[in-house]
Design an enzyme around this catalytic site. Structure first.
Site, PDB file in Angstrom:
ATOM      1  CB  CYS A  35      -0.944   0.006   1.198  1.00  0.00           C
ATOM      2  SG  CYS A  35      -0.093   0.109   2.772  1.00  0.00           S
ATOM      3  CG  ASP A  37      -0.357   3.435   3.881  1.00  0.00           C
ATOM      4  OD1 ASP A  37      -0.283   4.172   2.883  1.00  0.00           O
ATOM      5  OD2 ASP A  37      -1.425   2.997   4.330  1.00  0.00           O
ATOM      6  CB  CYS A  60      -4.861   3.937   5.478  1.00  0.00           C
ATOM      7  SG  CYS A  60      -4.534   2.681   6.698  1.00  0.00           S
ATOM      8  CB  CYS A 104      -3.353  -0.604   9.105  1.00  0.00           C
ATOM      9  SG  CYS A 104      -4.255  -0.782   7.549  1.00  0.00           S
TER      10      CYS A 104
END
Ligand code: FES
Length: 151
Positions: A35, A37, A60, A104
């Protein structure tokens, strides 16, 4: 929409311990290749206790909420205890995350470990590598990914 718990929304909208520690004793930076991140964790250590923790997350909402919650869970704790923080504990404290957002919370666990590993390394403190499985394995994956891209 009730995809996210109230706690997730709270920590996303009002993240705790955001920022940097200029004279940090350890800094951990981790990222998720898929992603893109990135999470950076700063720690201040005194007598084996995490007296201050701050983070910057370029990612995110779930990553921001996870890092915020993780800093609250480890601040004021001994390093050894902070090392036992799992992404599962962070997720539970947040009242859950959707399955596709679990990675995450993994970033938060890895960032804490990476910051403590940095502290141990900078101060030549011997450590048990098995306690840093996630942080060390995050680096390995990065390399694997780099090598893969070059082929
Ligand atoms: Fe990658 Fe959340 S989508 S950390």
């Amino acid at each position: 929409m009730s995809l996210y718990s109230e706690k997730v929304m709270d920590h996303f909208k009002h993240p705790r311990n955001v920022g940097i520690i200029e004279d940090a004793d350890g800094i951990g930076e981790v990222g998720n290749a898929k992603c893109g991140d990135i999470m950076k964790m700063y720690i201040k250590v005194q007598d084996g206790i995490l007296v201050d923790v701050k983070f910057e997350t370029f990612g995110c909402g779930s990553a921001i909420a996870s890092s915020s919650m993780a800093t609250e869970m480890i601040k004021g704790k001994p390093l050894e205890e902070a090392l036992t923080l799992t992404n599962r504990a962070v997720t539970e404290a947040l009242g859950g995350l959707p399955a596709y957002k679990l990675h995450c919370s993994v970033l938060a666990e890895q960032a804490v470990q990476a910051a403590i590993l940095d502290y141990y390394t900078k101060n030549n403190i011997p450590y048990d590598p098995s306690k840093f499985k996630d942080a060390l394995c995050a680096h390995e994956h990065e390399h694997e990914h780099d090598e893969g891209e070059e082929e």
